[in-house]
Motif scaffolding. Structure first.
Motif, PDB file in Angstrom:
ATOM      1  N   PRO A  38      36.844  26.770  12.188  1.00  0.00           N
ATOM      2  CA  PRO A  38      36.693  27.354  11.053  1.00  0.00           C
ATOM      3  C   PRO A  38      35.293  28.094  11.462  1.00  0.00           C
ATOM      4  CG  PRO A  38      37.386  25.231  10.298  1.00  0.00           C
ATOM      5  CD  PRO A  38      37.304  25.108  11.911  1.00  0.00           C
ATOM      6  N   ALA A  39      35.111  29.329  10.747  1.00  0.00           N
ATOM      7  CA  ALA A  39      33.617  29.988  10.928  1.00  0.00           C
ATOM      8  C   ALA A  39      32.788  29.113  10.135  1.00  0.00           C
ATOM      9  CB  ALA A  39      33.904  31.260  10.291  1.00  0.00           C
ATOM     10  N   HIS A  40      31.615  28.992  10.702  1.00  0.00           N
ATOM     11  CA  HIS A  40      30.251  28.505  10.067  1.00  0.00           C
ATOM     12  C   HIS A  40      29.760  29.627   9.198  1.00  0.00           C
ATOM     13  CE1 HIS A  40      26.501  26.135   9.978  1.00  0.00           C
ATOM     14  NE2 HIS A  40      25.918  27.436   9.847  1.00  0.00           N
ATOM     15  N   TYR A  41      29.894  30.690   9.357  1.00  0.00           N
ATOM     16  CA  TYR A  41      29.125  32.081   8.527  1.00  0.00           C
ATOM     17  C   TYR A  41      30.350  32.803   8.482  1.00  0.00           C
ATOM     18  CZ  TYR A  41      26.427  35.764   7.127  1.00  0.00           C
ATOM     19  OH  TYR A  41      26.059  36.689   6.479  1.00  0.00           O
ATOM     20  N   ARG A  42      30.622  33.673   7.334  1.00  0.00           N
ATOM     21  CA  ARG A  42      31.745  34.612   7.268  1.00  0.00           C
ATOM     22  C   ARG A  42      30.974  35.801   6.182  1.00  0.00           C
ATOM     23  NH1 ARG A  42      37.652  35.396   7.122  1.00  0.00           N
ATOM     24  NH2 ARG A  42      37.930  37.025   5.661  1.00  0.00           N
ATOM     25  N   ALA A  43      30.619  36.763   6.928  1.00  0.00           N
ATOM     26  CA  ALA A  43      30.061  37.773   6.304  1.00  0.00           C
ATOM     27  C   ALA A  43      30.357  38.109   5.018  1.00  0.00           C
ATOM     28  CB  ALA A  43      29.774  39.199   7.090  1.00  0.00           C
ATOM     29  N   ASP A  44      31.474  38.332   4.600  1.00  0.00           N
ATOM     30  CA  ASP A  44      31.847  38.842   3.362  1.00  0.00           C
ATOM     31  C   ASP A  44      31.812  37.700   2.310  1.00  0.00           C
ATOM     32  OD1 ASP A  44      33.969  37.207   4.197  1.00  0.00           O
ATOM     33  OD2 ASP A  44      35.606  38.395   3.719  1.00  0.00           O
TER      34      ASP A  44
ATOM     35  N   ASN B 207      42.276  40.654  11.251  1.00  0.00           N
ATOM     36  CA  ASN B 207      43.344  40.740  10.481  1.00  0.00           C
ATOM     37  C   ASN B 207      43.071  41.007   9.063  1.00  0.00           C
ATOM     38  OD1 ASN B 207      45.420  39.898  12.294  1.00  0.00           O
ATOM     39  ND2 ASN B 207      44.672  37.854  12.196  1.00  0.00           N
ATOM     40  N   ASP B 208      41.760  41.202   8.575  1.00  0.00           N
ATOM     41  CA  ASP B 208      41.256  41.549   7.284  1.00  0.00           C
ATOM     42  C   ASP B 208      40.804  42.847   7.366  1.00  0.00           C
ATOM     43  OD1 ASP B 208      39.410  41.836   5.281  1.00  0.00           O
ATOM     44  OD2 ASP B 208      39.377  39.991   4.897  1.00  0.00           O
ATOM     45  N   PRO B 209      41.380  44.077   6.333  1.00  0.00           N
ATOM     46  CA  PRO B 209      40.910  45.154   6.424  1.00  0.00           C
ATOM     47  C   PRO B 209      39.561  45.458   6.462  1.00  0.00           C
ATOM     48  CG  PRO B 209      42.268  44.654   4.616  1.00  0.00           C
ATOM     49  CD  PRO B 209      42.314  43.736   5.165  1.00  0.00           C
ATOM     50  N   ASP B 210      38.771  44.645   5.709  1.00  0.00           N
ATOM     51  CA  ASP B 210      37.234  44.595   5.632  1.00  0.00           C
ATOM     52  C   ASP B 210      36.550  44.409   6.967  1.00  0.00           C
ATOM     53  OD1 ASP B 210      37.388  45.816   3.549  1.00  0.00           O
ATOM     54  OD2 ASP B 210      36.758  43.792   2.099  1.00  0.00           O
ATOM     55  N   PHE B 211      37.238  43.687   8.144  1.00  0.00           N
ATOM     56  CA  PHE B 211      36.937  43.373   9.241  1.00  0.00           C
ATOM     57  C   PHE B 211      35.546  42.486   9.328  1.00  0.00           C
ATOM     58  CE2 PHE B 211      35.463  44.963  13.736  1.00  0.00           C
ATOM     59  CZ  PHE B 211      36.366  44.524  14.473  1.00  0.00           C
ATOM     60  N   PRO B 212      35.284  41.594   8.398  1.00  0.00           N
ATOM     61  CA  PRO B 212      34.158  40.720   8.289  1.00  0.00           C
ATOM     62  C   PRO B 212      33.658  40.083   9.641  1.00  0.00           C
ATOM     63  CG  PRO B 212      35.947  39.594   7.308  1.00  0.00           C
ATOM     64  CD  PRO B 212      36.290  40.998   7.676  1.00  0.00           C
ATOM     65  N   LEU B 213      32.545  39.893  10.021  1.00  0.00           N
ATOM     66  CA  LEU B 213      31.934  39.315  11.143  1.00  0.00           C
ATOM     67  C   LEU B 213      32.029  37.868  10.616  1.00  0.00           C
ATOM     68  CD1 LEU B 213      28.894  39.483  13.277  1.00  0.00           C
ATOM     69  CD2 LEU B 213      28.973  37.403  11.749  1.00  0.00           C
ATOM     70  N   LEU B 214      32.487  36.924  11.656  1.00  0.00           N
ATOM     71  CA  LEU B 214      32.627  35.485  11.756  1.00  0.00           C
ATOM     72  C   LEU B 214      31.678  34.745  12.888  1.00  0.00           C
ATOM     73  CD1 LEU B 214      36.483  35.328  11.757  1.00  0.00           C
ATOM     74  CD2 LEU B 214      35.194  35.395   9.601  1.00  0.00           C
ATOM     75  N   ALA B 215      30.760  33.844  12.558  1.00  0.00           N
ATOM     76  CA  ALA B 215      30.117  33.283  13.309  1.00  0.00           C
ATOM     77  C   ALA B 215      30.369  31.866  13.435  1.00  0.00           C
ATOM     78  CB  ALA B 215      28.557  33.439  12.944  1.00  0.00           C
ATOM     79  N   PHE B 216      30.296  31.244  14.478  1.00  0.00           N
ATOM     80  CA  PHE B 216      30.610  30.011  14.704  1.00  0.00           C
ATOM     81  C   PHE B 216      29.462  29.084  15.424  1.00  0.00           C
ATOM     82  CE2 PHE B 216      34.546  32.468  15.297  1.00  0.00           C
ATOM     83  CZ  PHE B 216      35.297  31.890  14.519  1.00  0.00           C
ATOM     84  N   GLU B 217      29.595  27.749  14.776  1.00  0.00           N
ATOM     85  CA  GLU B 217      28.501  26.965  15.416  1.00  0.00           C
ATOM     86  C   GLU B 217      29.061  26.568  16.812  1.00  0.00           C
ATOM     87  OE1 GLU B 217      26.056  22.995  14.281  1.00  0.00           O
ATOM     88  OE2 GLU B 217      27.251  23.904  12.883  1.00  0.00           O
TER      89      GLU B 217
END
Length: 206
Positions: free
Chosen positions: A3-9, A126-136
């Motif tokens: 799972p992403a540590h940070y999701r921009a949206d 896969n998300d139309p908003d194309f959010p950034l996902l950051a991982f630890e």
């Protein structure tokens, strides 16, 4: 992928801008990175190669957690020092790009060699908003990321693992295993090294 540590949206409010034009991080984050980039350009990258203590000082001023004897070379890029966590005698070579929007951990005596790329973020395509996902992410103790190798977002590198020259790790690397290729596959086991002689050489990229 974990799972992403940070999701921009989830952190940046929606706006009238098209999703591809919205900032992925807060104003405070962007200002901190601006201050760091100016410092890096004026004081970090201009420092002579042997001045590891000076560069460690600059990184710590921006929140990095560094153990003793850490060597970060002047041409290395660190995206967010406050997300950098290096144990004793870790080494990060010239030209290395540490893209760490989320916390990134480097174990003792690990070496990240010249021109390698450790990538800590991607986008949810896969998300139309194309959010950034950051991982630890974590590079284990005594692991070696060889020159021009790449570690993909969310990949965890086990203790003592080796990622060969110009290889690309798209999945977690098992401890004490040598990997190579694109995408990287396991090639052979690596002898476990725990002696003080190996420790004495850790983190040195000269």
């Amino acid at each position: 992928m974990p799972p992403a540590h940070y999701r921009a949206d989830e952190h940046v409010a929606a706006s009238d801008l098209h999703p591809s034009q919205r900032p992925a991080f807060s104003l405070g984050n962007r200002l901190a990175r601006l201050a760091w980039n100016i410092t890096a350009a004026l004081l970090f990258r201009t420092s002579p190669r042997p001045m590891h203590a000076w560069r460690a000082f600059l990184l710590r001023c921006f929140g990095a957690r560094l153990g003793k004897g850490v060597h970060v070379y002047p041409k290395a890029k660190v995206w967010a020092p406050w997300n950098l966590d290096c144990a004793d005698y870790a080494g990060i070579g010239d030209g290395t790009d540490i893209y760490n929007p989320a916390p990134m951990h480097f174990g003792e005596f690990c070496v990240v060699s010249q021109d390698s790329f450790v990538c800590g973020a991607t986008h949810d395509y896969n998300d139309p908003d194309f959010p950034l996902l950051a991982f630890e992410m974590s590079i284990g103790a005594r692991a070696w990321i060889c020159a021009r190798a790449c570690v993909a977002p969310g990949v965890q590198v086990g203790e003592g693992a080796v990622l060969g020259l110009a290889s690309v790790a798209t999945r977690d690397l098992e401890p004490w295993t040598v990997y190579g290729g694109t995408p990287a596959v396991a090639l052979k086991p690596r002898k476990q090294i725990r002696s003080s002689k190996a420790a004495d050489a850790g983190g040195r990229l000269d």
